[in-house]
Design a protein around this motif. Structure first.
Motif, mmCIF file in Angstrom:
data_model
loop_
_atom_site.group_PDB
_atom_site.id
_atom_site.type_symbol
_atom_site.label_atom_id
_atom_site.label_comp_id
_atom_site.label_asym_id
_atom_site.label_seq_id
_atom_site.Cartn_x
_atom_site.Cartn_y
_atom_site.Cartn_z
ATOM 1 N N LYS A 1 2.505 2.463 2.321
ATOM 2 C CA LYS A 1 2.935 2.874 3.574
ATOM 3 C C LYS A 1 3.975 2.202 4.211
ATOM 4 O O LYS A 1 3.940 0.734 4.162
ATOM 5 C CB LYS A 1 1.447 3.118 4.152
ATOM 6 N N ASP B 1 0.629 -1.104 0.125
ATOM 7 C CA ASP B 1 0.031 -0.103 -0.027
ATOM 8 C C ASP B 1 0.684 1.110 -0.219
ATOM 9 O O ASP B 1 0.386 2.536 0.067
ATOM 10 C CB ASP B 1 -0.900 0.188 1.316
ATOM 11 N N ASN C 1 -3.720 1.586 -14.089
ATOM 12 C CA ASN C 1 -4.839 1.012 -13.310
ATOM 13 C C ASN C 1 -4.975 -0.286 -14.020
ATOM 14 O O ASN C 1 -5.535 -0.387 -14.796
ATOM 15 C CB ASN C 1 -5.971 1.999 -13.344
ATOM 16 N N THR D 1 -3.596 10.684 -8.453
ATOM 17 C CA THR D 1 -4.707 10.140 -7.547
ATOM 18 C C THR D 1 -5.877 10.092 -8.688
ATOM 19 O O THR D 1 -6.805 8.917 -8.335
ATOM 20 C CB THR D 1 -5.004 11.209 -6.554
ATOM 21 N N ASP E 1 -3.889 -3.374 -7.643
ATOM 22 C CA ASP E 1 -4.835 -2.373 -8.387
ATOM 23 C C ASP E 1 -3.792 -1.320 -9.193
ATOM 24 O O ASP E 1 -4.119 -1.115 -10.056
ATOM 25 C CB ASP E 1 -5.426 -1.420 -7.390
ATOM 26 N N GLU F 1 -2.451 7.608 -1.115
ATOM 27 C CA GLU F 1 -3.517 8.507 -0.633
ATOM 28 C C GLU F 1 -4.778 7.961 -1.138
ATOM 29 O O GLU F 1 -5.939 8.516 -0.804
ATOM 30 C CB GLU F 1 -3.247 9.907 -1.032
ATOM 31 N N THR F 2 -4.673 6.966 -2.145
ATOM 32 C CA THR F 2 -6.005 6.356 -2.560
ATOM 33 C C THR F 2 -6.301 5.157 -1.909
ATOM 34 O O THR F 2 -5.456 4.653 -1.288
ATOM 35 C CB THR F 2 -5.989 6.341 -4.058
ATOM 36 N N ASP F 3 -7.407 4.648 -2.497
ATOM 37 C CA ASP F 3 -7.570 3.296 -1.854
ATOM 38 C C ASP F 3 -7.131 2.043 -2.800
ATOM 39 O O ASP F 3 -7.152 0.887 -2.599
ATOM 40 C CB ASP F 3 -9.250 2.864 -1.926
ATOM 41 N N SER F 4 -6.472 2.437 -3.739
ATOM 42 C CA SER F 4 -5.500 1.431 -4.527
ATOM 43 C C SER F 4 -4.577 0.828 -3.837
ATOM 44 O O SER F 4 -3.747 1.503 -3.346
ATOM 45 C CB SER F 4 -5.239 2.015 -5.821
ATOM 46 N N LYS F 5 -4.422 -0.621 -4.311
ATOM 47 C CA LYS F 5 -2.948 -1.256 -3.695
ATOM 48 C C LYS F 5 -2.047 -1.481 -4.555
ATOM 49 O O LYS F 5 -2.294 -1.836 -5.791
ATOM 50 C CB LYS F 5 -3.583 -2.635 -3.071
ATOM 51 N N THR G 1 -8.356 6.326 -8.696
ATOM 52 C CA THR G 1 -9.772 6.533 -8.110
ATOM 53 C C THR G 1 -10.593 6.424 -8.868
ATOM 54 O O THR G 1 -10.685 6.357 -10.258
ATOM 55 C CB THR G 1 -9.870 7.945 -7.335
ATOM 56 N N GLY H 1 -12.242 3.222 -9.436
ATOM 57 C CA GLY H 1 -12.163 1.688 -9.706
ATOM 58 C C GLY H 1 -11.859 1.543 -11.193
ATOM 59 O O GLY H 1 -10.917 2.093 -11.476
#
Length: 447
Positions: free
Chosen positions: A26, A24, A169, A278, A312, A304-308, A282, A284
């Motif tokens: 992080k 992720d 993506n 971003t 993703d 900072e997004t939900d993508s891994k 974002t 999907g």
């Protein structure tokens, strides 16, 4: 320095996102807090009561992660370190500080040209013996040479970047039935395939001129070759050279089709780099764009997004325009502006494995420190990018605009940044842009 063999990078990036790592972008805990004393690789002096100011243009996540490095230095030395936010161009910012009698102790300079200017203006202080020892132990000669002027070491390259990557993506690619391209014609064909699926293929952060210089440099290095690249970087050939025309013509194959760019030309010119990332990750499988070009530091913005990252969000090398894909690197160099014990100690720390490990664990960072265990990076994508950078040894090309006088290659709204923004706006006027580039370059190299 020669062009790095692309095979190593391609191999390193094949199958990104395998097992291991948080995926992720992080940190997973490594590098946080004080270092384990048994793992300390460098001894630092006690600096109780000493105050040190460090200037850099980093903001957001980069500033936050660098602050972790400075906090560890404080814990180990007793010094108090203050981060001073600088504006681009940093040479102008430092000039104001120095003229006012209050220069920071250390500055992180994002261009080779800025290091050279700091030396020419007699601002920079030579690197001390302890930092030199760390450099000799941990850095290939090419990275040491980038921080030297006339044979004297003045800078420590702390943060590097692989600036020859296309992030994509994965869901948008799968829905379009698109495959990862290896050549420029394949890249354009992939873009058309994605466009036909209802998703705009490419995100361009045109509001930041430096992203456009990176587009040009990757195409130019692959198409014109390393010898011409070096000549243009030194202004030994003019920007009106046919090789520049060829590279702009190639880039115009993308920039000249607004339907392939998120928001079209106007949208790209209003999109800053973070948003260019971003908006790709974002929404999907229906993002505003399916691909974004930039360096390994893109992972910070993806986080900072939900993508891994690795599932993703995936990555492939910049497609080959000529015989080989290009490998362009960038970097930030620490330079002492005060000849103090604290400034030299910080340079020593930044040249060590200990400092590199802290930021590596937080992601969005690649170290030129060859002694750093790649296990310090938070995911397989970052590890593979780091392996490729180190495997290149001395065989790489540094960002061209960062080698140039900052007034031409590193100033918002001027020089190369402005000319390429104008080119994005009107990619048909190749001759006009070439003349604009040459006029600005001739002026900058004379000053």
């Amino acid at each position: 320095m020669a062009l790095v063999a692309v095979g190593a990078l391609s191999l390193a990036l094949t199958g990104c996102g395998g097992s291991g790592g948080s995926g992720d972008g992080k940190g997973s805990g490594s590098g946080g807090g004080s270092a384990d004393p048994s793992a300390v690789s460098v001894q630092l002096p006690k600096l109780d009561g000493e105050k040190i100011q460090v200037a850099a243009v980093w903001t957001g996540s980069e500033q936050k992660n660098f602050t972790k490095v400075l906090t560890e230095f404080e814990k180990r030395t007793g010094a108090t370190v203050t981060f001073v936010p600088a504006q681009d161009p940093i040479v102008n910012f430092l000039g104001t500080k120095i003229a006012g009698g209050s220069p920071p102790d250390v500055a992180l300079l994002p261009q080779v040209g800025a290091v050279q200017q700091a030396v020419e203006k007699k601002w920079a202080k030579p690197v001390g013996a302890e930092a030199k020892a760390q450099l000799a132990e941990n850095y290939d000669q090419g990275w040491q040479d980038l921080g030297a002027v006339d044979g004297e070491q003045y800078a420590v390259y702390f943060k590097a970047a692989n600036k020859s990557l296309i992030w994509y993506n994965n869901a948008a690619f799968e829905n379009a039935g698109a495959s990862v391209p290896k050549t420029w014609p394949d890249f354009l064909a992939t873009a058309e395939t994605i466009s036909a699926s209802g998703v705009t293929p490419v995100s361009v952060g045109g509001a930041d001129g430096w992203t456009l210089t990176d587009w040009f440099e990757n195409i130019y290095l692959s198409q014109a070759g390393p010898e011409k690249y070096d000549q243009l970087a030194k202004h030994e050939i003019k920007w009106t050279d046919p090789s520049v025309k060829d590279a702009l013509t190639t880039l115009g194959q993308l920039f000249g089709k607004p339907s392939l760019i998120a928001g079209g030309t106007d949208g790209a010119l209003q999109t800053e780099f973070p948003a260019s990332v971003t908006q790709t990750f974002t929404g999907g499988d229906q993002p505003k764009a399916a691909m974004v070009f930039e360096g390994d530091f893109v992972s910070v913005n993806i986080a900072e997004t939900d993508s891994k990252i690795g599932t993703d969000a995936k990555v492939f090398p910049f497609p080959a325009v000529g015989a080989d894909s290009p490998v362009v690197t960038g970097g930030d160099a620490a330079v002492a502006l005060k000849d103090t014990k604290g400034a030299q100690a910080l340079l020593t720390f930044l040249a060590s494995v200990d400092a590199a490990k802290i930021w590596a664990g937080s992601g969005g960072f690649v170290s030129p420190n060859k002694s750093l265990d790649v296990a310090a990076y938070p995911n397989d994508v970052q590890r593979d990018i780091a392996k490729a950078l180190i495997a290149a040894g001395d065989d790489f090309r540094f960002d061209m605009s960062d080698q140039m006088p900052q007034s031409f290659g590193g100033t918002p709204g001027k020089g190369e940044w402005k000319a390429l923004q104008d080119f994005l706006k009107n990619p048909k006027d190749i001759a006009g842009v070439q003349q604009q580039l040459e006029s600005a370059a001739a002026k900058a190299y004379k000053s």
